[in-house]
Design a protein around this motif. Sequence first.
Motif, PDB file in Angstrom:
ATOM      1  N   VAL A  90      -1.283  -7.148  -5.691  1.00  0.00           N
ATOM      2  CA  VAL A  90      -1.860  -6.958  -4.357  1.00  0.00           C
ATOM      3  C   VAL A  90      -3.163  -7.741  -4.215  1.00  0.00           C
ATOM      4  O   VAL A  90      -3.476  -8.235  -3.134  1.00  0.00           O
TER       5      VAL A  90
ATOM      6  N   GLU B 190       0.825  -1.211   0.000  1.00  0.00           N
ATOM      7  CA  GLU B 190       0.000   0.000   0.000  1.00  0.00           C
ATOM      8  C   GLU B 190       0.859   1.260   0.000  1.00  0.00           C
ATOM      9  O   GLU B 190       0.557   2.222  -0.695  1.00  0.00           O
TER      10      GLU B 190
ATOM     11  N   GLU C 119      -1.784  -3.782  -9.160  1.00  0.00           N
ATOM     12  CA  GLU C 119      -3.073  -4.142  -8.556  1.00  0.00           C
ATOM     13  C   GLU C 119      -3.266  -5.658  -8.557  1.00  0.00           C
ATOM     14  O   GLU C 119      -3.747  -6.229  -7.575  1.00  0.00           O
TER      15      GLU C 119
ATOM     16  N   GLU D 157      -9.680  -3.333  -4.048  1.00  0.00           N
ATOM     17  CA  GLU D 157      -8.654  -3.437  -5.088  1.00  0.00           C
ATOM     18  C   GLU D 157      -9.229  -4.034  -6.377  1.00  0.00           C
ATOM     19  O   GLU D 157      -8.822  -3.642  -7.469  1.00  0.00           O
TER      20      GLU D 157
ATOM     21  N   TYR E 105      -3.905 -10.288  -1.208  1.00  0.00           N
ATOM     22  CA  TYR E 105      -5.082 -10.204  -0.343  1.00  0.00           C
ATOM     23  C   TYR E 105      -5.933 -11.468  -0.414  1.00  0.00           C
ATOM     24  O   TYR E 105      -6.501 -11.877   0.597  1.00  0.00           O
TER      25      TYR E 105
ATOM     26  N   GLU F 220      -5.181   4.516  -1.357  1.00  0.00           N
ATOM     27  CA  GLU F 220      -4.172   3.559  -0.913  1.00  0.00           C
ATOM     28  C   GLU F 220      -3.630   3.939   0.470  1.00  0.00           C
ATOM     29  O   GLU F 220      -3.357   3.072   1.296  1.00  0.00           O
TER      30      GLU F 220
ATOM     31  N   LEU G 273     -10.307  -5.153   1.753  1.00  0.00           N
ATOM     32  CA  LEU G 273      -9.287  -4.549   0.896  1.00  0.00           C
ATOM     33  C   LEU G 273      -9.265  -5.216  -0.473  1.00  0.00           C
ATOM     34  O   LEU G 273      -9.104  -4.545  -1.503  1.00  0.00           O
TER      35      LEU G 273
ATOM     36  N   HIS H 205      -5.963   2.612   2.917  1.00  0.00           N
ATOM     37  CA  HIS H 205      -5.740   1.179   3.114  1.00  0.00           C
ATOM     38  C   HIS H 205      -4.577   0.961   4.082  1.00  0.00           C
ATOM     39  O   HIS H 205      -4.653   0.111   4.977  1.00  0.00           O
ATOM     40  N   ALA H 206      -3.503   1.727   3.893  1.00  0.00           N
ATOM     41  CA  ALA H 206      -2.346   1.606   4.786  1.00  0.00           C
ATOM     42  C   ALA H 206      -2.748   1.937   6.223  1.00  0.00           C
ATOM     43  O   ALA H 206      -2.337   1.239   7.162  1.00  0.00           O
TER      44      ALA H 206
END
Length: 166
Positions: free
Chosen positions: A116, A37, A113, A146, A120, A70, A142, A73-74
Amino acid sequence: MTAGWMAWSASLSASADVVMANDPRMMGYLMRALSAEMAAVQQYLTQASLTAMWQLGAHSSRFRRDAEEELGHAQRLIERMLVLGIPSNGTQLPPIRPGRTLEEMLLIDRDLEIEVIRLYEEAAHYCARVRAAETQILFASLLQEELGHLSDLDHLLTEIQQGATS
C-alpha cells in the motif's frame, strides 16, 4: 449517478480535482486504495480474533486498533471519492492470510503495508503531476500514516525476534 448527487459533489470542491475526476487513472488509484484499506480492515480483524483465541490480549487489542485506523483511511477515501463524484466501489479484496504465529502475522502485515505504501507513493506522484492537489494531499497523508505503521511493525518484529533469541 443521479443529477442531484453530481451537483452536490461538484459543489463541495471547485478544485482542479473535480475536473480530474473523469481521469480513469486517478479513479483507479482511489478504487485500488479503497480495496487495500478494506482488505487491511478484514485482515486485522481476523488477526485480532485469532490472537484473542490464543489469549494474547495486548496483541488482539493492537490489531483491533489497526483495523480502526485502516477503516478511518477507507472513510477518508470514500469521502474524497464522493466529492469527486466517483462511486466508492472498492470491491476487489484479496484473500485473508492470518498467519499461524504472531511473528508470521506481523511479517504478512509488513508485506501488505509495503504494497500500500508503493500504491500511495505512485498515486501521490501521479496526482501531483496532473495537478489534482487535494487528492495528492490525501494520498501523501495516507502514505505518511502507513510509513508510521510500517515502522511500528518493524519495531514489534524486532522485539519478537530478539525475545526468541534470548
